[in-house]
Design a protein around this motif. Structure first.
Motif, PDB file in Angstrom:
ATOM      1  N   ARG A 155      20.663 -15.977 108.903  1.00  0.00           N
ATOM      2  CA  ARG A 155      20.851 -15.202 107.290  1.00  0.00           C
ATOM      3  C   ARG A 155      21.906 -13.935 107.389  1.00  0.00           C
ATOM      4  O   ARG A 155      22.396 -13.593 106.599  1.00  0.00           O
ATOM      5  N   VAL A 182      25.734 -22.690  99.243  1.00  0.00           N
ATOM      6  CA  VAL A 182      24.881 -21.714  98.436  1.00  0.00           C
ATOM      7  C   VAL A 182      25.232 -22.315  96.829  1.00  0.00           C
ATOM      8  O   VAL A 182      26.164 -22.403  96.512  1.00  0.00           O
ATOM      9  N   ARG A 228      18.323 -15.888  93.794  1.00  0.00           N
ATOM     10  CA  ARG A 228      19.847 -16.494  93.601  1.00  0.00           C
ATOM     11  C   ARG A 228      19.752 -17.032  95.358  1.00  0.00           C
ATOM     12  O   ARG A 228      19.468 -16.534  96.325  1.00  0.00           O
ATOM     13  N   SER A 229      20.734 -17.946  95.344  1.00  0.00           N
ATOM     14  CA  SER A 229      21.193 -18.378  96.624  1.00  0.00           C
ATOM     15  C   SER A 229      22.727 -18.388  96.686  1.00  0.00           C
ATOM     16  O   SER A 229      23.357 -18.922  96.094  1.00  0.00           O
ATOM     17  N   ASP A 257      16.991 -16.303 100.043  1.00  0.00           N
ATOM     18  CA  ASP A 257      17.998 -17.025  99.589  1.00  0.00           C
ATOM     19  C   ASP A 257      19.370 -16.682  99.960  1.00  0.00           C
ATOM     20  O   ASP A 257      20.429 -17.252  99.381  1.00  0.00           O
TER      21      ASP A 257
END
Length: 527
Positions: A155, A182, A228-229, A257
């Motif tokens: 990440r 994403v 949110r991604s 995310d």
């Protein structure tokens, strides 16, 4: 808490485009158009007053408030705007140049405070604000692929390297390719323009389209990102490294995310961070056997030739000049910025004269008007790093520049530490490695260190300007003499036979201080 998404933002419609300034969003037929924040600010200023001539100073003040930038930056962004709007030579539709004055938006514009349509909402959710690529990417396919693979599994990833090595170029290329993974897009945050570290959260918020205040920016940002991604690209973190690291740490903890791709001259040093040290471009070996065609197998030479050709279509490299270009690339350490700057001078001097002028590389390597100010000259690029160092780190870097090649930790402590605390010297050396100003080279048996030639030339100049040049030179001469005596005694030489080795050592120390040791070693010069 105030989000631009929850308001009824202004919109400007022209042709197939809809511009929503508060969201930093330009849509063409419901599809988002990738544009940098400066270009969008300029476009907003133009469409707010269609038909009116806006001077260059007005547009610069709008896009770069409270900053002093060259007019070339405006021209680059106007060119990017015209490409994004589909304009080509002879097909003027939107932006007209008013010679000697500025620019004017010439197409009809419909403006409205309006509500946001579902199509625009979807476009925003899937859009990005990545800056457009201004030039082709050379020699980085392997790096981009490796970073993409790592980012898919991790990440937080930081691309770390020396100034001008190409970190931002690689990060944008990675982000473009990662966008499909994403749901809510990829968002680019240029932290270079943030002078106050406390404003870093607000800069990130503004980049992704949030309207907030500095005092509550981090909270608003975390609330927005939590569900949110997306991918955040935090570019140029080094001068606000603590603030950038703090923001990244909070985002990773609160928004499961969200991924972060950072570029910096040193790592963020946060939990979970993966560091990718971007290597220099591969440069060709120097040898009389090298031919022009063979240069194209090496990215550093390929970049030089492509940029020189872009500058002058008549540029042609003969086989006899191939070793010269190889040495130019070697002496510039495979740094993309330095090679591009040198290539802009090839049409003025030719490659052989250019090689000779590299001794004055900080006067020679300038001239790019596009891009950030810190990348318009090689001096500015290294100044940016040097000015971020502590006084002790600057002193260590200056003293280490006396070494023309690799050196050991023991030698570094002897020359750079002087009478200072050796533990502090070791710590400062580690910091210089982290900040990409000293290179650590690991072998099976030991670790050695060296400065890139471009960094060393800069630091040598700083050493010569300091009041400790003589004392550092004397310590280095003594170090060489001690090494020569030890080696001679190990080989069984008698005392009178040791003196020539000592004389050579002392002479070498003077050569190194004046930075001319590379001249003596250059096979191309010798030929």
């Amino acid at each position: 808490m105030t989000y631009s998404l929850e308001q009824t933002p202004r919109s400007f419609a022209f042709g197939p485009f809809v511009l929503t300034p508060e969201q930093q969003l330009l849509v063409e037929d419901q599809a988002p158009v990738a544009l940098g924040g400066r270009a969008l600010d300029i476009l907003t200023a133009l469409v707010e007053r269609p038909g009116a001539v806006l001077t260059k100073s007005e547009l610069i003040a709008r896009a770069w408030p409270n900053s002093i930038v060259e007019e070339g930056n405006l021209k680059v962004n106007i060119a990017a705007l015209r490409r994004a709007l589909g304009e080509t030579a002879g097909t003027l539709r939107y932006i007209a140049t008013v010679t000697g004055r500025g620019y004017r938006f010439v197409a009809p514009v419909q403006s409205a405070p309006g509500s946001q349509s579902d199509a625009e909402s979807r476009a925003f959710a899937a859009s990005s604000n990545l800056p457009p690529a201004m030039t082709s990417i050379i020699g980085r396919a392997g790096d981009i692929g490796e970073i993409l693979t790592t980012l898919s599994a991790e990440r937080a990833l930081s691309i770390v390297g020396a100034g001008g090595i190409g970190k931002t170029t690689v990060a944008v290329a990675v982000a473009e390719r990662f966008a499909a993974q994403v749901q809510d897009g990829v968002w680019f945050v240029d932290l270079a323009s943030v002078s106050d570290p406390t404003l870093a959260p607000q800069a990130i918020a503004q980049a992704i389209g949030l309207t907030t205040q500095p005092s509550i920016a981090l909270g608003d940002l975390l609330d927005h990102l939590r569900e949110r991604s997306l991918l955040l690209v935090l570019d140029n973190c080094e001068h606000v490294i603590e603030a950038a690291a703090s923001c990244a740490r909070r985002i990773l903890a609160d928004a499961p995310d969200v991924r972060i791709l950072a570029t910096s001259r040193e790592p963020l040093r946060i939990n979970g961070e993966r560091v990718y040290r971007l290597p220099p471009l591969d440069a060709p070996p120097i040898g009389p056997w090298l031919q022009a065609e063979g240069l194209m197998a090496f990215p550093a030479a390929q970049l030089f030739i492509e940029r020189a050709t872009a500058r002058n279509r008549m540029f042609h490299l003969a086989d006899d000049d191939a070793p010269v270009v190889a040495e130019i690339c070697q002496r510039l350490d495979g740094l993309a910025l330095a090679i591009e700057l040198a290539a802009t001078r090839a049409d003025a001097f030719g490659v052989r004269e250019l090689l000779g002028l590299l001794d004055g590389r900080f006067r020679l390597l300038s001239g790019l008007r596009s891009g950030p100010e810190r990348h318009q000259t090689l001096t500015a690029a290294i100044d940016w790093s040097y000015n971020l160092l502590s006084d002790d780190e600057r002193a260590i870097l200056r003293r280490l520049s006396i070494f023309p090649g690799a050196f050991s930790l023991e030698a570094a402590c002897l020359i750079a530490g002087a009478q200072c605390d050796l533990a502090k010297t070791v710590d400062d050396l580690a910091n210089l490695v982290d900040k990409s100003l000293v290179t650590a080279e690991l072998s099976a048996s030991q670790v050695s260190y060296r400065l890139l030639d471009t960094t060393r030339a800069y630091a040598l100049r700083k050493l010569a300007e300091s009041d400790e040049a003589d004392s550092v030179g004397e310590r280095y001469a003594q170090h060489l003499a001690d090494d020569a005596r030890t080696t001679a005694e190990r080989n069984g030489l008698r005392p009178r036979e040791i003196r020539p080795a000592l004389a050579i050592a002392v002479a070498a120390s003077g050569s190194s201080l004046h930075g001319d040791d590379r001249v003596a070693r250059s096979p191309v010069r010798a030929a």
